[in-house]
Design an enzyme around this catalytic site. Structure first.
Site, PDB file in Angstrom:
ATOM      1  CB  THR A 188      -6.723 -29.482 -23.552  1.00 25.49           C
ATOM      2  OG1 THR A 188      -6.281 -28.385 -24.362  1.00 25.49           O
ATOM      3  CG2 THR A 188      -5.977 -29.457 -22.225  1.00 25.49           C
ATOM      4  N   GLY A 189      -7.025 -31.019 -26.672  1.00 24.48           N
ATOM      5  CA  GLY A 189      -7.940 -31.295 -27.773  1.00 24.48           C
ATOM      6  C   GLY A 189      -8.325 -30.085 -28.595  1.00 24.48           C
ATOM      7  CE  LYS A 190      -4.245 -25.694 -27.716  1.00 25.75           C
ATOM      8  NZ  LYS A 190      -3.813 -26.695 -26.726  1.00 25.75           N
ATOM      9  CB  THR A 191      -5.600 -29.939 -33.285  1.00 25.18           C
ATOM     10  OG1 THR A 191      -4.513 -29.075 -32.956  1.00 25.18           O
ATOM     11  CG2 THR A 191      -5.570 -30.252 -34.764  1.00 25.18           C
TER      12      THR A 191
ATOM     13  CG  HIS B  49      12.522 -41.385   2.106  1.00 25.86           C
ATOM     14  ND1 HIS B  49      13.271 -40.265   2.360  1.00 25.86           N
ATOM     15  CD2 HIS B  49      11.595 -41.012   1.184  1.00 25.86           C
ATOM     16  CE1 HIS B  49      12.823 -39.262   1.621  1.00 25.86           C
ATOM     17  NE2 HIS B  49      11.812 -39.699   0.887  1.00 25.86           N
ATOM     18  CD  GLU B  50       9.352 -43.767  -0.919  1.00 23.44           C
ATOM     19  OE1 GLU B  50       8.198 -43.267  -0.887  1.00 23.44           O
ATOM     20  OE2 GLU B  50      10.311 -43.197  -1.475  1.00 23.44           O
TER      21      GLU B  50
ATOM     22  CG  HIS C 140       6.954 -39.789   1.873  1.00 24.09           C
ATOM     23  ND1 HIS C 140       7.042 -38.438   2.075  1.00 24.09           N
ATOM     24  CD2 HIS C 140       8.059 -40.127   1.152  1.00 24.09           C
ATOM     25  CE1 HIS C 140       8.150 -37.966   1.504  1.00 24.09           C
ATOM     26  NE2 HIS C 140       8.784 -38.989   0.943  1.00 24.09           N
TER      27      HIS C 140
ATOM     28  N   GLY D 229      -5.576 -23.180 -24.390  1.00 27.27           N
ATOM     29  CA  GLY D 229      -5.535 -24.253 -23.408  1.00 27.27           C
ATOM     30  C   GLY D 229      -4.187 -24.926 -23.363  1.00 27.27           C
TER      31      GLY D 229
END
Length: 624
Positions: free
Chosen positions: A202-205, A421-422, A425, A198
């Protein structure tokens, strides 16, 4: 316990050696055939000629009796006295003697100082080199794995949220470790190895520790990079030692983090050097995995975010039998993760967790933990009693867009350009149906280069996008450049980041997704980014098509971008008065929030309505 007993034994041996060092000279160094006499008696006997072989020292005078009273004591010794004082005392016919020096203290000190120096030398230099301490030349082959006893791991599956599928896969491992006999009643065997795959964060350990905590077994944790050091053969020796220690503590879990540092595909490097050492280490891992029996209660867990570079021999059946994907959480998973972390802080009871989760698409568990911490810091900074929704909103902006730079002063013309510019958008996004609502528009500089930004709040997680949605995303990205081209005589460098993103979308549509009718349903370039790593990759890629095709690709990309730009210009032309009015107000206020934007959205005319996908943050960033 065994290590503790060894340390105690060494301590007692050191104490005994020191005592022996002091006692032996005391009992063996004092001569037994010498009689100590007063200095006045020495003068008398010398005057009478009863002494011989006299030796005068700095503090003592020694010699022999001519006619000793005791044949077993033929020698004498006396402490010297100053000659002038001795003559004066002799006139008075007084008996006197010199003060004896502390022979025991001086002798003991003479032995003790070298002994202490030797012990210090052994503790700080010799002991580490012999491998009895941490590290050392003979200890380089020892595994550096951290060992956690079953009582030391308090992490359980209740502490892991947002990865329910991965937890279900690992519950079988827990069941086997708790009761291997009943688990194998139908002949099933537990997988020898489980590879957690992953993106970072993501929390593998955390999942691996939760498995050990649920099963209540010993947990060996080591990083793949800790196997290889300076000396040849160290990695293989550490692998052997790791598995031997795991067998001694079975049932146990061996967890190797960052497996890609150890298990990179063989044959990719030049012969000799470090690559050979890594291959020897990998070969030893493969041998150990073939050699151990999972029925004894040893399970090998590993984690990586680069599975595409692992050696195929690691991934074959019988080694890492099972691969578990630990992916970025969806909205439901983010809600569960936020609830876990909110228990650790003082948050207001009315904080809408669902709304916070909706604003964080693509966040991993580590990102969400950081978000909660940043919100807590912001609440503390404003001297609040608890964390509220506004703290989370500002924390998201801080993480995604960067730190607010109010000290970065723009001149009036630059502020006007950034505002148009903003708002370009924002108005393009507002004019298109089924688009995520614009949450915030600001011309306050943030981060390293962003002079302004537009934030949209995604309504849902998206996994597929069609051609129209991709075109609409490009249209919103080019809305800033379109607004500048309509309002000012020349465009600025502020659209550099927007143009790069739009070009990347157009290139993907042409060379990867087969969305150009002229080029057909063909993929011309592979995915440039690593499988699970950060986006990016090498700028140079081999080309597998002709020059004519390359020219057609460039033409198709320009056609897509030009079409998106013309559409943005058409939308802003229809709303030109509103664009100027909103930009002027934005210059005065500096920031538009949701309420301000809803009022503006009611005035937008929507020519050529079409679908659009979430765009996240579009920032005004001048070119480097």
């Amino acid at each position: 316990m065994e290590a503790k007993r060894n340390h105690q034994l060494i301590l007692w041996l050191i104490i005994a050696a020191l005592l022996a060092t002091v006692a032996i000279p005391v009992f063996l160094g004092q001569p037994t055939d010498v009689k100590t006499i007063p200095y006045s008696e020495f003068q008398k006997l010398a005057a009478e000629g009863k002494l011989t072989d006299i030796v005068v020292g700095s503090t003592q005078i020694t010699g022999r009796f001519k006619e000793p009273a005791d044949k077993n004591v033929p020698r004498f010794a006396t402490n010297r006295v100053d000659p002038a004082l001795a003559r004066a005392l002799t006139k008075d016919k007084l008996a006197f003697s010199g003060e004896s020096s502390s022979w025991l203290f001086s002798s003991a000190l003479g032995w003790l100082i070298p002994a202490v120096l030797f012990v210090g030398l052994w503790m700080f230099l010799i002991r580490p080199m012999t491998g009895q301490g941490t590290g050392g030349f003979t200890a380089v082959g020892k595994s550096k794995a951290k060992i956690y006893a079953e009582k030391d791991i308090e992490t359980t599956f209740a502490d892991v949220a947002g990865v329910d599928e991965a937890k279900d896969e690992l519950k079988e491992i827990v069941s086997f470790l708790k009761d291997p006999l009943s688990y194998g009643r139908l002949g099933a065997r537990v997988p020898k190895g489980v590879l957690l795959v992953g993106p970072p964060g993501t929390g593998k350990t955390l999942l691996a520790r939760a498995v050990a905590g649920e099963a209540g077994v010993a947990f060996f944790s080591i990083s793949g990079s800790e196997f290889v050091e300076l000396f040849v053969g160290v990695g293989a020796a550490r692998v052997r030692d790791l598995f031997e220690r795991a067998r001694e503590h079975a049932p146990a879990i061996v967890f190797i983090d960052e497996l890609d540092a150890l298990g990179r595909a063989r044959g990719s490097g030049l012969p000799g050097g470090a690559s050979d050492e890594k291959e020897q280490t990998l070969n030893q891992v493969l041998s150990e995995m073939d050699g151990f029996d999972p029925s004894v209660g040893i399970v090998l867990l590993a984690a990586t975010n680069r599975p595409e570079i692992l050696d195929p021999a690691l991934l074959r059946a019988g080694r890492f039998d099972r691969q578990v994907l630990v992916d970025r959480p969806d909205k439901k998973g983010r809600i569960e993760i936020l609830k876990v972390h909110l228990k650790k802080v003082r948050a207001a009871s009315d904080v809408p967790v669902e709304e916070v989760a909706a604003m964080t698409p693509g966040f991993t568990g580590a990102d969400l933990a950081n978000l909660v911490n940043e919100a807590a810091i912001l609440a503390t900074r404003r001297a609040g009693e608890e964390i509220i929704l506004d703290d989370f909103t500002r924390a998201i902006e801080r993480i995604v867009a960067g730190l607010e730079k109010r000290n970065r002063l723009l001149n009036p013309h630059e502020r006007d350009v950034v505002a148009h510019h903003e708002m370009g958008h924002a108005l393009v996004a507002m004019s298109l149906p089924r688009v995520d609502p614009v949450q915030k528009v600001s011309i306050i500089p943030r981060g390293i280069a962003a002079l302004g930004y537009t934030i949209q709040r995604p309504l849902e997680d998206r996994f597929l996008m069609d051609r129209t949605e991709l075109m609409n995303r490009m249209t919103v990205l080019l809305g800033g450049r379109a607004a500048e081209s309509l309002t000012f005589e020349e465009v600025s460098t502020g659209a550099a980041d927007d143009l790069a993103k739009a070009t990347e979308i157009a290139r993907g549509m042409v060379v990867r997704f087969g969305m150009d009718e002229t080029l057909g349903q063909v993929t011309y370039e592979p995915e440039a980014a690593p499988f699970l790593g950060a986006p990016g990759g090498a700028d140079w890629r081999p080309r597998h098509y002709a020059d004519v095709t390359a020219a057609a690709i460039d033409s198709a990309m320009r056609g897509l971008i030009d079409a998106a730009f013309r559409k943005a210009v058409a939308i802003l032309t229809a709303n030109h008065a509103l664009l100027n009015e909103a930009a002027k107000e934005l210059v005065a206020k500096e920031t538009f929030f949701a309420d301000d934007l809803r009022a503006i959205a009611e005035k937008v005319s929507r020519p050529g309505a079409c679908d659009i996908a979430p765009v996240g943050i579009a920032a005004f960033t001048p070119a480097a």
